[in-house]
Scaffold this active site. Sequence first.
Site, PDB file in Angstrom:
ATOM      1  N   LYS A 282       0.844  -1.188   0.000  1.00 58.98           N
ATOM      2  CA  LYS A 282       0.000   0.000   0.000  1.00 58.98           C
ATOM      3  C   LYS A 282       0.888   1.250   0.000  1.00 58.98           C
ATOM      4  O   LYS A 282       1.833   1.348   0.766  1.00 58.98           O
ATOM      5  CB  LYS A 282      -0.912  -0.004   1.229  1.00 58.98           C
ATOM      6  CG  LYS A 282      -1.947   1.113   1.230  1.00 58.98           C
ATOM      7  CD  LYS A 282      -2.763   1.123   2.522  1.00 58.98           C
ATOM      8  CE  LYS A 282      -3.677  -0.069   2.621  1.00 58.98           C
ATOM      9  NZ  LYS A 282      -4.579   0.035   3.792  1.00 58.98           N
ATOM     10  N   GLU A 367     -18.890  -7.492  10.837  1.00 59.66           N
ATOM     11  CA  GLU A 367     -19.833  -6.838  11.734  1.00 59.66           C
ATOM     12  C   GLU A 367     -20.848  -7.815  12.331  1.00 59.66           C
ATOM     13  O   GLU A 367     -21.263  -7.655  13.493  1.00 59.66           O
ATOM     14  CB  GLU A 367     -20.566  -5.712  10.990  1.00 59.66           C
ATOM     15  CG  GLU A 367     -19.696  -4.531  10.620  1.00 59.66           C
ATOM     16  CD  GLU A 367     -18.897  -4.737   9.345  1.00 59.66           C
ATOM     17  OE1 GLU A 367     -18.096  -3.853   8.996  1.00 59.66           O
ATOM     18  OE2 GLU A 367     -19.068  -5.802   8.686  1.00 59.66           O
ATOM     19  N   ARG A 395     -25.284  -4.197   8.057  1.00 62.50           N
ATOM     20  CA  ARG A 395     -24.931  -5.569   7.726  1.00 62.50           C
ATOM     21  C   ARG A 395     -25.202  -6.529   8.885  1.00 62.50           C
ATOM     22  O   ARG A 395     -25.139  -7.739   8.708  1.00 62.50           O
ATOM     23  CB  ARG A 395     -23.451  -5.636   7.346  1.00 62.50           C
ATOM     24  CG  ARG A 395     -23.024  -4.531   6.427  1.00 62.50           C
ATOM     25  CD  ARG A 395     -21.561  -4.625   6.056  1.00 62.50           C
ATOM     26  NE  ARG A 395     -21.351  -5.665   5.065  1.00 62.50           N
ATOM     27  CZ  ARG A 395     -20.187  -5.898   4.471  1.00 62.50           C
ATOM     28  NH1 ARG A 395     -19.141  -5.186   4.780  1.00 62.50           N
ATOM     29  NH2 ARG A 395     -20.060  -6.848   3.580  1.00 62.50           N
TER      30      ARG A 395
END
Length: 646
Positions: A282, A367, A395
């Site tokens: 990244k 979640e 979610r």
Amino acid sequence: MSSVLSKVSCPNDLRQLNAEQLALLATEIRDFLVRQVSRTGGHLGPNLGAVELTLALHRVFDSPTEPILFDTGHQSYVHKIVTGRRDDFDGLRQYRGLSGYPSRAESEHDWIENSHASTALSYADGMSKAFEVRGDQRPVVAVVGDGALTGGMCWEALNNIADSDRPVVIVVNDNGRSYSPTIGGLAHHLAGLRLRPGYERMLKNVKGTLGRTPVVGGPLYDALHGLKRGVKDLIYPQGMFEDLGLKYIGPVDGHDLASLETAFTLARNFGAPVLVHCVTRKGYGYAPAENHEADRMHGGGAFDPETGASLSKGGPSWSAVFGEEMVRLGAERDDLVAITAAMLNPVGFGPFAAGYPDRCFDVGIAEQHALTSAAGLAAAGLHPVIALYATFLNRAFDQLLMDVALHKAGVTLVLDRAGVTGEDGASHHGMWDLALLGVVPGIHIAAPRDAATLRSALADCVAINDGPSMLRYPKTALGPDLPAVRVVDGIDVLAEPHDGPVDVLLVSVGAMAGDALPAAERIAEAGYTVRVVDPRWVTPVPPVLARLAGQAGVVVTVEDGVVVNGAGSRFAQFLRDRQLFVPTRELGIPADFLPHGSVREVRAEIGLTPQGISRRVVEFAAAMLGREELRTEEPAVERPARSDDR
């Protein structure tokens, strides 16, 4: 415009470039990204790390005929550049400009526009099934991050994809671990051998022949197959994918175009599910991002392109105040634990994790698991606090309803980035929570308006141990405290002309107080007396609201949540249930997918500004109270409210 980049306007242009030109193009794209994102903000680090990967994908696969799906979508900037949208980057994440995620309205190359993690594999599974039903054998590519694989939905999709012979290519963009890429002739030879149809036929033939050999045939095949798997496990670190039935290539150096093209070509030609494991870094190629220890400039606002330093003025934030209060409460209560879903620092849990590392749990992008795990923690005597972005709670609604609320578990939810969130657009506006959570039996919902009420609400929430509690706050800057002029049985009165009857009772939910108060001034200028109150608790509704409503000609609620079944709807129902039929109107966010843009611009479009609020309150009061309407002046930025914004 740079010489190579200026020649690329579609994927086919990439296929005309030689190795030297491609290397130069990758450098030019990184320079372009740094310049553009430094002005607009956005997800810089992930895209710097996906340059070569994206170029290789578009050289091997024929987009848009062969779909390339980006999980979360924030790693799609390079994809946008090479599919004809380079000239639109001046408007990246700006109102009515280029989206920071894939967008079907922008390009035929964007098949989906998801920006919640762990979904692309399910899209790919469905698309490949549809193509198969139609007799179409085109491949579907899904690019997922290593973080997305912590989400259970990925594994549900993998289970279905692996149990097929459909040509799904799964590209894992692994920028979270320092695997040493497996490179060189042996690695390429083994990958090529294992993905050749002849190799598969050979295995089937061997199994068939040995299976017909009496006594020793079956055990001998099992032994040989076990030896093969053992050798592979020594060479390939992700044997678990092959245990699912997926062919696996990798790790591949995600910044080596030649290696990537070789791997993708093998995967494309195999004609069945293949996983290509690409190791990337990244922020690759931009020193300030590579050296940024927190998240390698994953995302953020404008910055100095030379140094990478943020241009934000800073100041206190809602998340920081929450984090400080968690540390204070953690010192008082050793039963208090924290749960985050791959958002430790963004939600403000960093200080708590540093002070109480054994009491802070990062469950990854999961979640659903976070909620049910929290119910287990509560059942065992602890009080968990789960901090999420408001949009991601959607979610896990079933887990909140059936695993937490049904069990009357003492779990506290803290929803960051509630309401209109701005530049990330439709998928990230945290506007659904008040409508969804209002139907959960036994839940307590608090909406603080400032730092002081945030601290108070958090302390109250963690004291509730016989059911779920929730508090929410926005992404906007944290302004000064807004003290009450008086408190009436738990409801804060923020402004009023006098003690007694008024024309308008303006009920402000949470941080909307910062807009409701100046709106009240405009309403007063139009000739109406107005009282502004903050109930602080959305659910259960404070009983005194009925008495205050009985002293008003009309009641108007204002919230930064979806207006359908929102807080205002519950307040109105509360009054009707008590046979109090004062005229009511609810102002909030329409049940629509809102565009990206600054919070101010998006709120202006839906009428949630002091000007928009006051205009509609005055119109409503004039109609209900029988007076001549006095209009408030509208600024140039104000836009008409949508027809479904009541």
